[in-house]
Design an enzyme around this catalytic site. Sequence first.
Site, mmCIF file in Angstrom:
data_model
loop_
_atom_site.group_PDB
_atom_site.id
_atom_site.type_symbol
_atom_site.label_atom_id
_atom_site.label_comp_id
_atom_site.label_asym_id
_atom_site.label_seq_id
_atom_site.Cartn_x
_atom_site.Cartn_y
_atom_site.Cartn_z
ATOM 1 N N ASP A 1 -8.349 15.056 -4.503
ATOM 2 C CA ASP A 1 -7.976 13.674 -4.808
ATOM 3 C C ASP A 1 -8.045 13.405 -6.316
ATOM 4 O O ASP A 1 -7.060 13.025 -6.956
ATOM 5 C CB ASP A 1 -8.951 12.799 -3.982
ATOM 6 C CG ASP A 1 -9.122 11.371 -4.439
ATOM 7 O OD1 ASP A 1 -8.617 11.008 -5.499
ATOM 8 O OD2 ASP A 1 -9.786 10.594 -3.720
ATOM 9 N N HIS B 1 0.855 -1.195 0.000
ATOM 10 C CA HIS B 1 0.000 0.000 0.000
ATOM 11 C C HIS B 1 0.886 1.239 0.000
ATOM 12 O O HIS B 1 1.900 1.294 0.707
ATOM 13 C CB HIS B 1 -0.858 -0.061 1.283
ATOM 14 C CG HIS B 1 -1.818 1.072 1.441
ATOM 15 N ND1 HIS B 1 -1.405 2.346 1.772
ATOM 16 C CD2 HIS B 1 -3.163 1.112 1.320
ATOM 17 C CE1 HIS B 1 -2.470 3.134 1.853
ATOM 18 N NE2 HIS B 1 -3.541 2.412 1.588
ATOM 19 N N ASP C 1 -9.813 19.241 0.090
ATOM 20 C CA ASP C 1 -9.783 19.219 1.547
ATOM 21 C C ASP C 1 -8.353 19.510 1.997
ATOM 22 O O ASP C 1 -7.444 19.594 1.169
ATOM 23 C CB ASP C 1 -10.299 17.876 2.096
ATOM 24 C CG ASP C 1 -9.505 16.688 1.568
ATOM 25 O OD1 ASP C 1 -8.264 16.724 1.631
ATOM 26 O OD2 ASP C 1 -10.122 15.727 1.079
ATOM 27 N N LYS D 1 -6.307 -0.227 -8.060
ATOM 28 C CA LYS D 1 -7.127 0.766 -7.365
ATOM 29 C C LYS D 1 -7.111 2.075 -8.164
ATOM 30 O O LYS D 1 -6.369 2.233 -9.127
ATOM 31 C CB LYS D 1 -6.590 1.005 -5.951
ATOM 32 C CG LYS D 1 -6.806 -0.180 -5.014
ATOM 33 C CD LYS D 1 -8.158 -0.145 -4.313
ATOM 34 C CE LYS D 1 -8.192 0.921 -3.235
ATOM 35 N NZ LYS D 1 -9.507 1.025 -2.586
ATOM 36 N N ASP E 1 -5.253 8.672 -7.051
ATOM 37 C CA ASP E 1 -5.607 9.602 -5.971
ATOM 38 C C ASP E 1 -4.433 10.553 -5.775
ATOM 39 O O ASP E 1 -3.295 10.117 -5.590
ATOM 40 C CB ASP E 1 -5.895 8.805 -4.682
ATOM 41 C CG ASP E 1 -6.258 9.703 -3.485
ATOM 42 O OD1 ASP E 1 -5.905 10.912 -3.502
ATOM 43 O OD2 ASP E 1 -6.886 9.192 -2.543
ATOM 44 N N CYS F 1 -3.262 12.182 -3.400
ATOM 45 C CA CYS F 1 -2.417 12.110 -2.193
ATOM 46 C C CYS F 1 -1.225 11.178 -2.396
ATOM 47 O O CYS F 1 -0.181 11.357 -1.759
ATOM 48 C CB CYS F 1 -3.218 11.731 -0.952
ATOM 49 S SG CYS F 1 -3.708 10.000 -0.854
ATOM 50 N N TYR F 2 -1.363 10.188 -3.285
ATOM 51 C CA TYR F 2 -0.223 9.294 -3.541
ATOM 52 C C TYR F 2 0.883 9.986 -4.325
ATOM 53 O O TYR F 2 1.984 9.447 -4.440
ATOM 54 C CB TYR F 2 -0.680 7.998 -4.218
ATOM 55 C CG TYR F 2 -1.563 7.190 -3.310
ATOM 56 C CD1 TYR F 2 -1.061 6.649 -2.129
ATOM 57 C CD2 TYR F 2 -2.922 7.020 -3.576
ATOM 58 C CE1 TYR F 2 -1.874 5.953 -1.257
ATOM 59 C CE2 TYR F 2 -3.744 6.323 -2.709
ATOM 60 C CZ TYR F 2 -3.215 5.796 -1.555
ATOM 61 O OH TYR F 2 -4.027 5.110 -0.682
ATOM 62 N N ARG G 1 -2.480 1.148 -4.592
ATOM 63 C CA ARG G 1 -2.365 -0.315 -4.616
ATOM 64 C C ARG G 1 -2.695 -0.773 -6.023
ATOM 65 O O ARG G 1 -3.331 -0.047 -6.794
ATOM 66 C CB ARG G 1 -3.410 -0.959 -3.691
ATOM 67 C CG ARG G 1 -3.312 -0.623 -2.256
ATOM 68 C CD ARG G 1 -4.358 -1.435 -1.473
ATOM 69 N NE ARG G 1 -5.395 -0.609 -0.887
ATOM 70 C CZ ARG G 1 -6.550 -1.074 -0.406
ATOM 71 N NH1 ARG G 1 -6.832 -2.363 -0.488
ATOM 72 N NH2 ARG G 1 -7.432 -0.266 0.125
ATOM 73 N N HIS H 1 -5.689 16.598 1.271
ATOM 74 C CA HIS H 1 -5.245 16.507 -0.123
ATOM 75 C C HIS H 1 -4.487 17.748 -0.569
ATOM 76 O O HIS H 1 -3.539 17.657 -1.344
ATOM 77 C CB HIS H 1 -6.431 16.209 -1.053
ATOM 78 C CG HIS H 1 -6.853 14.777 -1.014
ATOM 79 N ND1 HIS H 1 -7.846 14.317 -0.173
ATOM 80 C CD2 HIS H 1 -6.382 13.683 -1.656
ATOM 81 C CE1 HIS H 1 -7.970 13.005 -0.327
ATOM 82 N NE2 HIS H 1 -7.092 12.594 -1.220
#
Lengths: 317, 433
Positions: B352, B257, B359, B303, B306, B308-309, B300, B362
């Site tokens: 995201d 992850h 937010d 998935k 996003d 944030c990654y 992952r 993020h």
Amino acid sequence: MTDCYDEFNLEDYADVEPLPIVTGLKDELCQIMYSEEYKQLMGLMRAFLSSNELTPRAMRLTARVIAVAPAFYTAWNYRFNIVVAIAKDRLDQEFQWLDEVTLNNPKNYQIWSYRQALVENLGQDLTLRGDLPIMDMMLDDDTKNYHVWSYRKWAVLHFKDFTHELSFVDKLIDRDVYNNSAWNHRMFYMKNVSPDDRTIDEEITYTKNKIELVPQNISSWNYLRGLYDHFKPETGHKGELLKFAGGFIDALDLNATADSAESLPEIESSYALEFLASEYATEGQLQRAKNAYQCLALKYDPIRGSFWNYKITTLEA
Amino acid sequence: MDQSQLRRARFIDSSLLGRKRSVQEQIAAEGGQGAAEEEVIPIMKEVETETTIDRQKVLMSCKELLQCEIEPLHKDFHREYLDYVLAQPLPPQMTALDASQPWMLYWVANSLASLNEEWLNDDVKIMMAKKLNVIGSSKTEKMGPFGGGIGQMPHIAGTYASINALALCGNIENCWDYIDRESIYQWLLSLKQSNGGFKTCVEVGEVDTRGVYCALSIASMLNIMTEELVQGVVQYLVSCQTYEGGFGGCPQEDEAHGGYTFCAVASLMILDALDQINVDKLLEWCSARQLNEEKGLNGRNNKLVDGCYSFWVGATGAILETKGYVCPIDKNALHEYICQCCQDPAMPGLRDKPGKHADLYHTNYVLLGLAITEAIYTETSQDGPVRSSPALHIESTTNTKLRFKTSGLSPINPVYGVPVVNLRQFAEYFHHK
């Protein structure tokens, strides 16, 4: 006298003076405009935390706080101490309560560490069967929920009960062959049950069938490679398996050097090509390995170009 | 089901479980069957499942935005969001973050400082240090360890966020002198587990790579790392690497992850032990996080992308780059995803993915991710504190290979997630303690 699991009733706390939950600083930064109800509830919580009262009404208060603010970890900790002190012979009820909270808060993870703490510290007489319904339901609703999968692994190891796992992941992989969490759990299962050679071979066949169903699936390819790396490291991936992978890229000639994306044919799976590239590299067929990495960089998976080029430099070293 | 299970199942209300989607199976068109065919990704055979349905939606909205003319980072616009958050009390729906108050401070302050050092002004720093002091002190004047808010138990993540936030304050009004290093150290020791992990909280809490990262980040910044504290930690982290190459949360074959991988790799960097893991598999896994069509990163396999990654995985790549390995991330492509898909012309702040609202979380991690795309990371020769970790000495220089105009963000340290200047000042201060 009221019970630990009765409804929360504010009147039971009339003698307690709530503590402030704001800092009292002038123009406090990022101050949340709490509702009056929240302020009162959390103020009571703070008062109880400071007196450390371990009573049924304290337990009812934690249930109320958790219902309103499930991420409030302090209340989970406090509740744990109360259960240990006055309700450890009522675990059935505690799990019933916890299951309800769990269903209302699928993304919360305090729930799972709390569950783990209960099982670990108080659950001498429990079995995995008690955990299965809630775990199955949560994963049925959110098939990649990390916290549930992680708890599930912990619980399976804790109770040393692997009997339900394979049929469970079978079902999830049938439902969604791309579910990486399910494939990962399958690997967890395999590594823990010490399978014999026949089982490993069946597992390889199973995985190949799933790859044939969907060749462009990183989860099943990773699993296949993981099986070989872990259970058959000495045999390499030669012969039949190279043929199997080659079947997904048969329009591509790996003996020729590619110079542009346009000149390359369509293939069924970039992961088959990646697998072949690493096998050729291991076997010392360096030119073919290099050609394969070049094709990945040019056309089939170009965004990973820097990694493919790095692999080429390791061949030349 | 036996009786006890049935009894338990009674409490499971299936109406709460929401929609159940039927799974349709179909083999997508094998390409090139006439011009009327919708465009298909070159790789063809696909079965429609929840995974593909979810991704298809995201893919369509990303593709549309990626075709538009490239946007710069609208710094002034995003500043409005952050200033707004600081200017007045937060609405009641933010009560969900009541146990994460130091995080909010860190996210806001760090976003501002990353956008422009000057934008985090002294008034905010003073207020921030004061609030953390109230949250982190029980009876004495000193502060730490920290919980999520006033009267809450000390928590490893809350303490991590507090220390980062205090680093951003500079030593304003001598706030650093109030940090109780001894108490923090003793408390960290009490969270240490026999398997080398750290628990988030004394009684009930998770033990995973996140706990390790928070502990080591705090300890290395405050110069309280000891043999005792780090004993067995490398082995714990090493056993979290999975067959896929990334790291799971716990050493029990948890799924690889992005968040847990960052925590493990950043921890190994702090301990200077990256050579203990299979770096090639890690590079392979990190590079596979980036999606050819969306251009951004997921956390992952199979998935959704996003923003944030961009930090969790982007920083993992940056750390590897620091140690002389290839950077597994295509920084140009990630830059495009962030600028095109994480900005909403109608709303300030970063998000995201398209369709989501901005937010604080993020906004911070997308900005940090963007800073990573615009930089190259190297290890500096350690002329600084001798006992300290190499992670404190990472140098950030401009990425000259970026195809886009850089945004002029503050250089950041990928291990700690704060601007290099703030980190250096903080670490040097405590080096002399």
